[in-house]
Design a protein around this motif. Structure first.
Motif, short mmCIF file in Angstrom:
data_model
loop_
_atom_site.label_atom_id
_atom_site.label_comp_id
_atom_site.label_asym_id
_atom_site.label_seq_id
_atom_site.Cartn_x
_atom_site.Cartn_y
_atom_site.Cartn_z
N ILE A 1 0.83 -1.21 0.00
CA ILE A 1 0.00 0.00 0.00
C ILE A 1 0.86 1.26 0.00
N PHE A 2 1.87 1.30 0.87
CA PHE A 2 2.67 2.52 0.98
C PHE A 2 3.69 2.65 -0.14
N VAL A 3 4.10 1.55 -0.75
CA VAL A 3 4.93 1.65 -1.96
C VAL A 3 4.10 2.24 -3.10
N LEU A 4 2.86 1.74 -3.27
CA LEU A 4 1.98 2.27 -4.32
C LEU A 4 1.68 3.75 -4.07
N LEU A 5 1.49 4.12 -2.80
CA LEU A 5 1.25 5.53 -2.47
C LEU A 5 2.46 6.38 -2.84
N THR A 6 3.65 5.90 -2.53
CA THR A 6 4.87 6.64 -2.86
C THR A 6 5.03 6.81 -4.37
N LEU A 7 4.78 5.76 -5.12
CA LEU A 7 4.88 5.83 -6.58
C LEU A 7 3.86 6.81 -7.15
N TYR A 8 2.66 6.83 -6.54
CA TYR A 8 1.64 7.79 -7.00
C TYR A 8 2.09 9.22 -6.75
N ILE A 9 2.60 9.46 -5.55
CA ILE A 9 3.01 10.83 -5.20
C ILE A 9 4.10 11.33 -6.14
N PHE A 10 5.00 10.45 -6.56
CA PHE A 10 6.08 10.84 -7.47
C PHE A 10 5.63 10.81 -8.94
N GLY A 11 4.34 10.56 -9.19
CA GLY A 11 3.81 10.67 -10.53
C GLY A 11 4.08 9.50 -11.44
N VAL A 12 4.42 8.34 -10.88
CA VAL A 12 4.69 7.16 -11.71
C VAL A 12 3.41 6.69 -12.41
N TYR A 13 2.26 6.85 -11.76
CA TYR A 13 0.97 6.52 -12.38
C TYR A 13 -0.07 7.50 -11.85
N ARG B 1 5.01 17.94 -2.51
CA ARG B 1 4.65 16.57 -2.88
C ARG B 1 5.87 15.66 -2.85
N ILE B 2 7.01 16.17 -3.26
CA ILE B 2 8.25 15.40 -3.19
C ILE B 2 8.57 15.05 -1.73
N GLY B 3 8.42 16.06 -0.86
CA GLY B 3 8.68 15.81 0.56
C GLY B 3 7.76 14.74 1.13
N GLY C 1 6.34 12.37 -0.57
CA GLY C 1 6.75 11.09 -1.16
C GLY C 1 7.93 10.49 -0.44
N ILE C 2 8.86 11.34 -0.01
CA ILE C 2 10.02 10.84 0.73
C ILE C 2 9.57 10.23 2.06
N VAL C 3 8.62 10.92 2.74
CA VAL C 3 8.11 10.43 4.03
C VAL C 3 7.44 9.07 3.86
N THR C 4 6.55 8.94 2.87
CA THR C 4 5.84 7.67 2.68
C THR C 4 6.81 6.58 2.21
#
Length: 649
Positions: free
Chosen positions: A433-445, A459-461, A463-466
């Motif tokens: 769940i949190f890997v998918l959340l991180t990828l979303y925040i960084f705009g991967v999908y 948003r980058i910050g 993403g780093i936290v998640t």
């Protein structure tokens, strides 16, 4: 589907809670029975009831798809007697229910039902059965009533569950012949509401940042300040608007006080009831995918239209309905957050007051901006513009809803011993769940409602936290750390694919009272009764953070035998260990599960429903100090030392 989900939430949150404790409730319906003899073989059975003011009971013939109809179940029907025709009902009322979208039929003030029966045997002296019904006001209660009709003119008693000698013997084992019971006087500690208030306030603040609420702030404040020539009046109205927002969310907790006053235990049962926890799991999944943008959950449109029309009325009444309109139109964003608050508050042992505190804090967080910007209207210009950041907020909340949903399924899994969500599986899903959340925040999908744009620094910050949190979870999954930051949230460490309970612990722990007492006597040790629960978060915190402290661990290891009694365990007792227990008020409880046995023992001896609940004693039930509930390490250590010292006197 949207309305179906709303109905599911309402029924789960209100009627479901009430149903858990209906046997112990003082329901607002009083029943009376009468027999009219027609012939030696035919009789009219008459059911009457008085219904308290503003309450109503649903008819047997109310339409399907609405509230629960009354049902009458007869014993020995078809062998001793048969029904003649359908039951006749007295005066009923029919109204359209906007939520269920059906006409519902119900009784008010008085209930009258007449059913004719024809005897098939000549020696029938009485007819027995059971009524099931739903009575509603602000809250719906599922009630039941055993009935008995005498056909001989003599009084017929409702069949009572007779206690056997086995029942009496087993019941005697539940009550301790204890010494130093003065330690129990005033032992119940006051519940702190600060944590729930903070969580509710944070929830309200998060709701402010959603697309359903944030754009309304400048529009509403501008409306109040421009509508009134005098700025002071505009500010007063804005404050009044904020007050009504808080009041509305406080009022949402009122039905749970009605339930709580009837049966204080019923609200706590949500944390251990598998059906309710599974229902919340499903509801939170729906909420999550709504946040992802696949559909929108709203209350019925007719509600918002009616409230919007009412808000056009001037004065205080109009302002109140403006606040109601805000609560309704923002439901698609606030509903999931309120659902989390509802479940979290009721799962604790603080009763309905904890929910009121949380709801009040939630409403306060929503209301403060309206009052603040009414005082300083020029600061409205400093508010950030609505945009993609709010969409990101909703998606992040969606992922958090997924994570919370898993906790409810885990509760059901633990108490029922399904074994489908062992600790490694639970943590592994959270990692995903949190890997998918991180990828979303960084705009991967992206999700369907996402727009295109640059990734901001904020948003980058985030993403780093998640991402760091996902790594932290992964390290815990592989045993590098013990996930102490999340202690109590995942399943306990002994609920594992690879380890058995007690494999990692050097403490002496039993889950059976007799076995634990026998071991303590043999090894000359003290006993700590540990009334715990599979779904108890604070129980896990004590076990994983306090019992592992070197000083606490040494005392427990050297001097004490722990007897952990799981009060929410749904495992069936062997048939020869099942029995009936009669309370002082005459009600009889079926002791069928392990949890039934230990929770009844806890209530009989300590008059509490709290967990965790610890009592230090000798093997002959001499209490050594006051009982302990969830406390910080320092207090827990002092409590242990005090008990050991008292045992040496």
């Amino acid at each position: 589907m949207r309305k179906l989900l709303v109905v599911l939430l309402l029924l789960t949150g209100i009627s479901g809670f009430a149903q858990l404790g209906n046997q112990e409730m003082n329901e607002p319906v009083k029943w009376f029975y009468k027999v009219e003899k027609i012939s030696d073989t035919d009789f009219n059975l008459i059911f009457k009831a008085t219904i308290e003011r503003d309450w109503h009971v649903y008819s047997q013939f109310t339409k399907e798809g609405g509230s629960l109809p009354m049902t009458i179940k007869f014993e020995n029907l078809g062998t001793d007697y048969e029904l003649v025709g359908i039951a006749e009902e007295g005066d009923t009322y029919t109204e359209y229910n906007d939520i269920f979208e059906v006409d519902e039929t119900f009784f008010k003030d008085e209930l009258f039902v007449k059913q004719r029966v024809h005897l098939l045997k000549g020696d029938i002296k009485a007819i027995y059965g059971k009524l099931d019904y739903q009575v509603c006001k602000l809250v719906c209660i599922n009630g039941s009533e055993d009935f008995a009709f005498s056909l001989t003119g003599q009084k017929a008693e409702v069949k009572k569950k007779e206690l056997t000698q086995h029942d009496i013997e087993e019941a005697d084992k539940l009550e301790f012949v204890a010494k130093n019971t003065h330690y129990l006087e005033g032992a119940q500690k006051e519940k702190s509401y600060w944590e729930v208030f903070v969580l509710g306030f944070i929830g309200g603040f998060i709701a402010l940042l959603t697309p359903c609420v944030f754009p309304i702030i400048p529009l509403t404040v501008s409306f109040f300040t421009k509508r009134n020539e005098k700025s002071s009046k505009g500010k007063a109205n804005a404050f009044l608007y904020g007050f009504f927002i808080v009041l509305i969310y406080l009022l949402l907790s009122v039905p749970f006080h009605v339930i709580d006053s009837m049966n204080p235990d019923v609200l706590g049962n949500i944390s251990t009831n598998a059906i309710l926890n599974t229902a919340f799991f499903v509801i939170f999944l729906f909420f999550a995918f709504s946040f992802f943008g696949y559909y929108e959950i709203t209350l019925p449109t007719s509600w918002s239209n009616k409230m919007d029309n009412a808000s056009s009325v001037g004065g205080i009444v109009g302002i109140f309905f403006m606040a109601v309109t805000l609560a309704i139109v923002s439901f698609s964003c606030t509903g999931p957050i309120l659902g989390s608050l509802l479940a979290g508050s009721l799962a604790s042992d603080g009763g309905a007051m904890l929910l009121t505190v949380g709801m009040g804090a939630f409403g306060l967080a929503l209301a403060l901006p309206f009052a603040f910007f009414a005082l300083f209207p020029n600061m409205l210009k400093s508010l950030p513009k609505s945009g993609g950041w709010m969409t990101t907020t909703k998606v992040v909340l969606g992922f958090l809803e997924l994570a919370f949903a898993l906790k409810f399924l885990s509760n059901a899994d633990l108490v029922m011993h399904w074994g489908i969500l062992k600790r490694e599986i639970f943590v592994g899903i959270w990692v995903v769940i949190f890997v998918l959340l991180t990828l979303y925040i960084f705009g991967v999908y992206r999700f369907p409602h996402d727009g295109k744009g640059k990734i901001s620094k904020g948003r980058i910050g985030l993403g780093i936290v998640t991402g760091v949190f996902a790594v932290y979870l992964a390290l815990g999954l592989f045993g590098v750390n013990k996930l102490q930051m999340l202690s109590g949230f995942p399943p306990p460490s002994f609920y594992s694919i690879f380890k058995d309970k007690g494999e990692e612990s050097d403490l002496t722990v039993f889950q059976d009272l007799d076995e634990g007492l026998a071991y303590a006597k043999e090894h000359d040790k003290l006993v700590m009764l540990d009334f715990t629960g599979w779904a108890c978060v604070n129980c896990r915190k004590v076990e994983e953070l306090i019992w592992t402290d070197p000083e606490v661990n040494k005392i427990l290891k050297d001097r004490i035998v722990i007897i952990s009694l799981y009060t929410d365990d749904r495992m069936k007792l062997p048939e020869n260990e099942q029995f009936k227990y009669e309370y002082d008020n005459g009600s009889v409880k079926e002791i069928e599960t392990v949890g039934d046995k230990w929770s009844t023992m806890r209530y009989i001896n300590f008059k509490t429903t709290s967990q965790p609940y610890y009592m230090l004693m000798t093997t002959d039930f001499e209490y050594l100090n006051k009982p302990m509930q969830y406390e910080p390490l320092e207090a827990y250590l002092e409590w242990l030392k005090e008990g050991v010292t008292n045992s040496e006197r």
